[in-house]
Design an enzyme around this catalytic site. Structure first.
Site, PDB file in Angstrom:
ATOM      1  CD  GLN A  79      -3.091  -0.450  -0.086  1.00 58.43           C
ATOM      2  OE1 GLN A  79      -3.188   0.729  -0.407  1.00 58.43           O
ATOM      3  NE2 GLN A  79      -3.802  -1.385  -0.685  1.00 58.43           N
ATOM      4  CB  SER A  80       4.062   2.035  -1.658  1.00 62.34           C
ATOM      5  OG  SER A  80       4.839   3.181  -1.942  1.00 62.34           O
TER       6      SER A  80
END
Ligand SMILES: *Cc1c(COP(=O)(O)O)cnc(C)c1O
Length: 339
Positions: A79-80
């Protein structure tokens, strides 16, 4: 300090607003009063819903173009937020974008693995490849870059979080922006607090605030590493950033302070304090924090206010670094499936 010497491409909606959080200040101050809380809205930088990586990418992407790159490569956790903003910047500039996502949390739920930032990475046309947790992500990027070069491409490799002396210039610029904004408003800033991870945000801010002789201390709330390691990472990068600015030696160890008591079980793993902080800001201020960074940063700020870390009537600026898109990767943490 002359930032105009460095190549930069405008990607963000800057300056971002600096706003009071009156409801939250009243709520946390109690009857005796407490610090005055402000929020610097770097969640509102605009690029693909915004966030702190946009400022770094203004300098990193300019360097990529100066080197005639046709492709960028970067990496981050699944989930960067950094990967998402890089994908958007690459799309806008007409560059191909390859993202390597590390399975750092072990969460394989469809929401975490496919929604939130991952959905947006794909919408921006980036190609995604996954790597197991603990992989040497820098080496993985170098290997991919070599492969692409062999095919005649010109890749530019951006480190995780965009955290190197070029990316950190984005937060030197933010320091300049904040100090000017406060001066215009007649606001004396006593503290800046924000979530710190790959270190570029705090390093750039510290280098900028020290270069300006602002006297404003920065407190980083860690989201991954223990304190000694986080402070060492930030200090090393702040010193390299100052050198890059032509001001070697100005950043000292005493300028770098991190508190890593709010990480919980690990990077990207929800904590009770994070959930409470996200809900509180949503309900009191209409502001969305994120589960991985700003939620834990705010959890730290709230706890430290309770412990008397900040004086009554001191002005504390929380730098909102963005990431609310990540909320869609964590529906279970907030109990939303229960009604
Ligand atoms: C990357 C990120 C941070 C941390 O910034 P670093 O420069 O990596 O220390 C904080 N908040 C959000 C939302 C982020 O995406």
């Amino acid at each position: 300090m002359n930032l105009a010497r460095f190549p930069r491409i405008r990607l963000g909606h800057l300056p971002t607003p600096l706003e009071p959080m009156e409801n939250l200040s009243r709520h946390l101050g109690g009857p005796g009063g407490g610090p005055r809380l402000w929020i610097k809205r770097d969640d509102a930088t605009g690029l693909s819903t915004g966030g702190n990586k946009t400022r770094k990418l203004e300098f990193l992407m300019a360097e990529a173009l100066a080197q005639q790159a046709d492709t960028v490569i970067t990496q981050g956790a699944t989930q960067s937020n950094h990967a998402r903003q890089t994908a958007a910047a690459a799309a806008k500039l007409g560059l191909a974008c390859h993202i390597l996502l590390e399975d750092r949390t072990g969460d394989h739920s469809p929401a975490y693995a496919q929604s939130g930032n991952v959905l947006l990475d794909k919408l921006h046309g980036a190609s995604i490849a996954r790597r197991p947790g603990g992989a040497d992500m820098q080496a993985e990027m170098e290997a991919l870059a070599a492969e692409l070069r062999a095919k005649g491409k010109r890749p530019y490799v951006i480190p995780g979080g965009g955290s190197n002396p070029v990316g950190a210039l984005g937060y030197v610029n933010a320091a300049l922006e904040l100090v000017n904004q406060a001066a215009e408003m007649g606001l004396r800033i006593d503290h800046v607090v924000h979530a710190t991870g790959s270190a570029g945000t705090q390093a750039g801010l510290v280098a900028g605030l020290v270069a300006l002789n602002s006297g404003i201390p920065v407190l980083g709330i860690g989201v991954r590493a223990p304190r000694e390691k986080q402070e060492a990472n930030v200090l090393a990068l702040a010193q390299r950033t100052a050198e890059h600015l032509g001001l070697p030696g100005i950043v000292k160890a005493e300028h770098v302070v991190a508190n890593c008591d709010y990480v919980g079980q690990g990077y990207g793993i929800p904590t009770e304090g994070m959930v409470e902080a996200v809900k509180l800001l949503a309900e009191k201020e209409g502001i969305l924090l994120d589960p991985v960074y700003s939620g834990k940063g705010m959890a730290g700020l709230i706890d430290l206010i309770g412990k008397g870390r900040f004086g009554k009537d001191e002005n504390v600026v929380f730098l909102h670094t963005g990431g609310a898109v990540g909320l869609f990767g964590y529906p279970d943490a907030f109990g939303v499936a229960q009604d």
